[in-house]
Write a protein that holds these residues in place. Structure first.
Motif, PDB file in Angstrom:
ATOM      1  N   ALA A  83       0.833  -1.211   0.000  1.00 26.50           N
ATOM      2  CA  ALA A  83       0.000   0.000   0.000  1.00 26.50           C
ATOM      3  C   ALA A  83       0.863   1.253   0.000  1.00 26.50           C
ATOM      4  N   GLY A  84       1.964   1.241   0.750  1.00 25.41           N
ATOM      5  CA  GLY A  84       2.861   2.393   0.773  1.00 25.41           C
ATOM      6  C   GLY A  84       3.514   2.639  -0.571  1.00 25.41           C
ATOM      7  N   LEU A  85       3.898   1.570  -1.254  1.00 26.36           N
ATOM      8  CA  LEU A  85       4.505   1.724  -2.582  1.00 26.36           C
ATOM      9  C   LEU A  85       3.490   2.256  -3.593  1.00 26.36           C
ATOM     10  N   ILE A  86       2.248   1.841  -3.456  1.00 22.36           N
ATOM     11  CA  ILE A  86       1.204   2.386  -4.336  1.00 22.36           C
ATOM     12  C   ILE A  86       1.059   3.881  -4.102  1.00 22.36           C
ATOM     13  N   ASP A  87       1.047   4.295  -2.856  1.00 21.47           N
ATOM     14  CA  ASP A  87       0.944   5.726  -2.561  1.00 21.47           C
ATOM     15  C   ASP A  87       2.143   6.495  -3.110  1.00 21.47           C
ATOM     16  N   ASN A  89       3.842   5.798  -5.697  1.00 18.77           N
ATOM     17  CA  ASN A  89       3.777   5.805  -7.172  1.00 18.77           C
ATOM     18  C   ASN A  89       2.383   6.165  -7.667  1.00 18.77           C
ATOM     19  N   ALA A  90       1.610   6.859  -6.843  1.00 21.62           N
ATOM     20  CA  ALA A  90       0.208   7.107  -7.160  1.00 21.62           C
ATOM     21  C   ALA A  90       0.026   7.866  -8.467  1.00 21.62           C
ATOM     22  N   GLU A  91       0.824   8.910  -8.692  1.00 19.67           N
ATOM     23  CA  GLU A  91       0.621   9.715  -9.896  1.00 19.67           C
ATOM     24  C   GLU A  91       1.003   8.953 -11.166  1.00 19.67           C
ATOM     25  N   PRO A  92       2.162   8.288 -11.221  1.00 18.43           N
ATOM     26  CA  PRO A  92       2.448   7.483 -12.416  1.00 18.43           C
ATOM     27  C   PRO A  92       1.396   6.403 -12.668  1.00 18.43           C
ATOM     28  N   LEU A  93       0.912   5.764 -11.600  1.00 13.94           N
ATOM     29  CA  LEU A  93      -0.126   4.754 -11.771  1.00 13.94           C
ATOM     30  C   LEU A  93      -1.409   5.369 -12.327  1.00 13.94           C
ATOM     31  N   ALA A  94      -1.802   6.520 -11.808  1.00 19.10           N
ATOM     32  CA  ALA A  94      -3.023   7.182 -12.278  1.00 19.10           C
ATOM     33  C   ALA A  94      -2.896   7.586 -13.747  1.00 19.10           C
ATOM     34  N   GLN A  95      -1.731   8.095 -14.124  1.00 16.47           N
ATOM     35  CA  GLN A  95      -1.518   8.493 -15.514  1.00 16.47           C
ATOM     36  C   GLN A  95      -1.578   7.288 -16.444  1.00 16.47           C
ATOM     37  N   LEU A  96      -0.982   6.175 -16.027  1.00 17.01           N
ATOM     38  CA  LEU A  96      -1.009   4.968 -16.849  1.00 17.01           C
ATOM     39  C   LEU A  96      -2.429   4.428 -16.955  1.00 17.01           C
ATOM     40  N   SER A 115      -7.377   1.705  -4.008  1.00 15.59           N
ATOM     41  CA  SER A 115      -6.649   0.436  -3.977  1.00 15.59           C
ATOM     42  C   SER A 115      -5.761   0.332  -2.747  1.00 15.59           C
ATOM     43  N   SER A 116      -5.046   1.400  -2.419  1.00 14.69           N
ATOM     44  CA  SER A 116      -4.200   1.338  -1.228  1.00 14.69           C
ATOM     45  C   SER A 116      -5.045   1.291   0.042  1.00 14.69           C
ATOM     46  N   ALA A 117      -6.204   1.950   0.042  1.00 22.52           N
ATOM     47  CA  ALA A 117      -7.094   1.892   1.208  1.00 22.52           C
ATOM     48  C   ALA A 117      -7.625   0.477   1.421  1.00 22.52           C
ATOM     49  N   LEU A 118      -7.975  -0.202   0.337  1.00 18.57           N
ATOM     50  CA  LEU A 118      -8.459  -1.585   0.436  1.00 18.57           C
ATOM     51  C   LEU A 118      -7.376  -2.511   0.981  1.00 18.57           C
ATOM     52  N   LEU A 119      -6.145  -2.317   0.511  1.00 16.81           N
ATOM     53  CA  LEU A 119      -5.040  -3.149   0.999  1.00 16.81           C
ATOM     54  C   LEU A 119      -4.779  -2.892   2.477  1.00 16.81           C
ATOM     55  N   ARG A 120      -4.865  -1.640   2.880  1.00 15.24           N
ATOM     56  CA  ARG A 120      -4.636  -1.324   4.295  1.00 15.24           C
ATOM     57  C   ARG A 120      -5.749  -1.914   5.166  1.00 15.24           C
ATOM     58  N   TYR A 121      -6.971  -1.859   4.679  1.00 17.03           N
ATOM     59  CA  TYR A 121      -8.052  -2.459   5.470  1.00 17.03           C
ATOM     60  C   TYR A 121      -7.813  -3.960   5.628  1.00 17.03           C
ATOM     61  N   ALA A 122      -7.427  -4.613   4.533  1.00 20.54           N
ATOM     62  CA  ALA A 122      -7.147  -6.049   4.620  1.00 20.54           C
ATOM     63  C   ALA A 122      -6.036  -6.319   5.623  1.00 20.54           C
ATOM     64  N   ALA A 123      -4.973  -5.518   5.572  1.00 17.05           N
ATOM     65  CA  ALA A 123      -3.859  -5.704   6.506  1.00 17.05           C
ATOM     66  C   ALA A 123      -4.311  -5.491   7.950  1.00 17.05           C
ATOM     67  N   GLU A 124      -5.127  -4.474   8.173  1.00 23.18           N
ATOM     68  CA  GLU A 124      -5.613  -4.181   9.524  1.00 23.18           C
ATOM     69  C   GLU A 124      -6.525  -5.279  10.062  1.00 23.18           C
ATOM     70  N   SER A 125      -7.059  -6.099   9.162  1.00 23.25           N
ATOM     71  CA  SER A 125      -7.957  -7.174   9.575  1.00 23.25           C
ATOM     72  C   SER A 125      -7.211  -8.403  10.068  1.00 23.25           C
ATOM     73  N   ALA A 126      -5.885  -8.383   9.980  1.00 24.70           N
ATOM     74  CA  ALA A 126      -5.103  -9.551  10.383  1.00 24.70           C
ATOM     75  C   ALA A 126      -5.382  -9.954  11.829  1.00 24.70           C
ATOM     76  N   ARG A 127      -5.622  -8.987  12.710  1.00 23.05           N
ATOM     77  CA  ARG A 127      -5.872  -9.292  14.113  1.00 23.05           C
ATOM     78  C   ARG A 127      -7.319  -9.730  14.367  1.00 23.05           C
TER      79      ARG A 127
END
Length: 488
Positions: A83-87, A89-96, A115-127
C-alpha cells in the motif's frame, strides 16, 4: 504530460509476473493496448497462453503452504508495504490508468487511492481473523471451528477499475493465507502489471501473487476450470459471470461474482431536490457511467418530476466531454464496441417511444479519433422499455414519473439486477421501508454512490454472489474447518 510506461518499471513487452519474476510468455502472440482518447498505442503486452496460466497456478500452489504458515501479522506487514509503494507511485499509476482506460485523471487518482485503502483495510484485519470454540456434547470435549485459507485463488478483474479491483482480490486473499493468480481484463492490463512489480518490491514472496494477461474465454476460463485453483473471485459482466458459474459447477468450485447493475434512483416529493439532482449527476456520470453501481434509471415522484428534470438536464448539458487529462467531466468509452452498444440502446429506446430530452453532439477535432459517446437523457412512461431494464454502462439515463413510494419500490424491484439503489427522502418511515422492501445489496440514502473499504459490496439476483469489502468480504476468502477435540 509524460506518462510512465511499463518499461519505466522494468517490465518488458511480452512479460508476465509468475513465481516472483518477470518471465517471457510461452506465447509469441502480442496485444497492442491503445489509448481510448485518440487510439494511439500505449504499450504492447503478452497474450498469455494456457501454458502461462498453468505455470502461474503451479507457482501459486508451490508458494501457498509457506505463505499460509506465516502469521497473519507477517502477511499484513507486507500488505502495508505494498500500500505504501502504491501511494509513492500514485501519480504514475493514475496516468497509466488513464492512458489505457480513458478514465479522467482525477478519477484514476481515486481508483489508485482506493486500492491502497483496500489493501490497508485487509492488513488491519489480520488481528480479527477469528475462530470459534463451542462446548462439546460429551465430557472433556470442545468443538473448534477454524477459519482456514482455500489455497489458490483465481482473481479475474474488469476493465473499469484496474487498481481497485486488483486490491479487492489481492488484499483479502493474501491476509487470509491464500496465494493468487490475477488475470486483468485484456483491455486494461497495464496498471495491474505495474502493481505486480510493486508486489515484488514490497517483498511479497515468490509465487504468492502471479499475473497473467489474456482473453477471458481462454486464459480466464482455464483458470476457472483448473484443478489447481480452489476459489474464483471475479468482477465483470453478467454474461461472463454466468459462463464462469457454469465452468466452476463442473468441479463444485466456490465462486464469488460481482457483476452488473441497474441501480434505481428514487426521489420522493419531500426530498432535498438540489441535493438529489447533484447526487444523480455525480452517480450517473462518474467514469461516464461505466460503473456497476451507477444511477441507471430514475423514478421521480410526479409532484417534483418536472422541477427535478429541469435542474438535472441543466447540469447534464453543462458537462464537458473531452481529453481525460484536462479539466472535463466525461472522457471516452473504453472501446468502439462499447460505443456501438450504446448507439443500439439509444436507437431501441426511440423505437419504444422514449422521449429524448437531452443529447449533446461532438464538435471539434478532439473527437475525430477515439471512442466517444455523449451524455444522453430520456424520459419514459413505461417501466417495460429496454432502457429501464438493461444495464447501459455508459452516459445514457432514463427517467419516469411515479405516483408514490409504493410504485417506485415496485418498479425498482422489477429487475433482474440487485446491486445498488438510491433513495432520496426525509421520511424515516420510507427509509425503513427501503431497508425491508428494496431488494438490493447496497442502498445509498440521501447521498451519491461510493463504497467504503469497511462496508460490504454485494449484489442480489443476477448482480452476483458473495460480495466484497469489509469483514464479510474477507471472510469469503476463508473456509471453515471443524475439530472435535476430546482431551480426556
Amino acid at each position: 504530460m509524460t506518462i510512465q510506461t511499463m518499461r519505466d518499471f522494468g517490465i518488458g513487452a511480452g512479460q508476465l509476473y509468475i513465481g516472483g519474476r518477470w518471465v517471457e510468455s510461452a506465447s509469441s502472440d502480442r496485444r497492442e493496448i491503445h489509448n481510448p482518447t485518440d487510439e494511439s498505442p500505449v504499450a504492447t503486452v503478452a497474450s498469455s497462453s494456457i501454458e502461462d496460466a498453468d505455470r502461474a497456478v503451479a507457482a501459486a500452489r508451490k508458494a501457498q503452504p509457506a505463505w499460509g504458515a506465516a502469521t497473519p501479522m507477517e502477511r499484513a506487514t507486507l500488505l502495508h508495504k505494498l500500500a505504501g509503494l502504491i501511494d509513492e507511485n500514485a501519480e504514475p499509476l493514475a496516468q497509466l490508468l488513464t492512458a489505457e482506460g480513458g478514465k479522467l485523471l482525477s478519477e484514476s487518482r481515486i481508483d489508485v487511492g482506493f486500492s491502497s485503502a483496500l489493501l490497508r483495510y485487509a492488513a488491519e484485519s489480520a488481528r480479527r481473523l477469528q475462530g470459534e470454540i463451542l462446548p462439546g456434547e460429551g465430557r472433556d470435549e470442545q468443538i473448534w471451528i477454524q477459519r482456514v485459507p482455500y489455497g489458490v485463488v483465481a482473481g479475474i478483474t474488469a476493465w473499469n477499475f484496474p487498481a481497485a479491483l486488483f486490491a479487492r482480490k489481492v488484499g483479502p486473499a493474501l491476509v487470509t493465507g491464500n496465494t493468487i493468480v490475477v488475470k486483468p481484463h485484456e483491455l486494461t492490463p497495464l496498471t495491474t502489471l505495474v502493481l505486480g512489480e510493486l508486489c515484488r518490491r514490497a517483498g511479497i514472496p515468490d509465487g504468492v501473487v502471479n499475473i497473467v494477461v489474456g482473453d477471458g474465454r481462454t486464459v480466464g476460463a482455464h483458470l476457472v476450470s483448473h484443478k489447481g485453483t480452489d476459489l474464483i473471485s471475479m468482477t465483470g459482466s453478467v454474461r461472463a459471470g454466468g459462463e464462469i458459474y457454469a465452468l466452476g459447477a463442473e468441479q463444485i468450485k466456490p465462486i464469488r461474482l460481482e457483476l452488473g447493475g441497474k441501480a434505481p434512483f428514487i426521489v420522493m416529493d419531500d426530498a432535498d431536490i438540489d441535493k438529489a439532482v447533484e447526487a444523480a449527476v455525480t452517480s450517473k456520470f462518474f467514469f461516464g457511467g461505466s460503473v456497476c453501481t451507477c444511477n441507471d434509471r430514475m423514478y421521480l415522484h410526479r409532484k417534483i418530476h418536472d422541477q427535478f428534470m429541469d435542474k438535472f438536464i441543466a447540469k447534464v448539458n453543462a458537462l464537458k466531454v473531452g481529453d481525460p487529462t484536462t479539466d472535463v467531466n466525461v472522457g471516452p468509452r473504453i472501446s468502439n464496441v462499447e460505443v456501438e452498444k450504446l448507439k443500439k440502446m439509444v436507437a431501441r429506446a426511440l423505437e419504444q417511444n422514449a422521449t429524448l430530452v437531452s443529447e449533446a453532439k461532438p464538435t471539434g477535432s478532439t473527437f475525430e479519433r477515439g471512442h466517444w459517446f455523449f451524455p444522453t437523457v430520456f424520459s419514459v412512461s413505461s417501466n417495460d422499455v429496454d432502457i429501464m431494464r438493461e444495464e447501459t454502462f455508459g452516459p445514457v439515463i432514463a427517467a419516469m414519473a411515479v405516483e408514490d413510494f409504493d410504485q417506485a419500490l415496485a418498479y425498482a424491484n422489477d429487475s433482474e439486477y440487485g446491486l445498488s439503489a438510491y433513495v432520496f427522502t426525509r421520511d424515516n418511515r420510507k427509509i425503513m421501508r427501503s431497508v425491508n422492501e428494496l431488494h438490493f445489496g447496497e442502498i445509498y440514502v440521501n447521498r451519491p454512490s461510493g463504497e467504503s473499504p469497511h462496508g460490504f459490496h454485494t449484489g442480489y439476483r443476477k448482480s452476483g454472489l458473495g460480495g466484497e469489502d469489509g469483514q464479510h468480504g474477507i471472510e469469503g476468502f476463508m473456509r471453515k474447518k471443524t475439530l472435535y477435540n476430546n482431551y480426556a
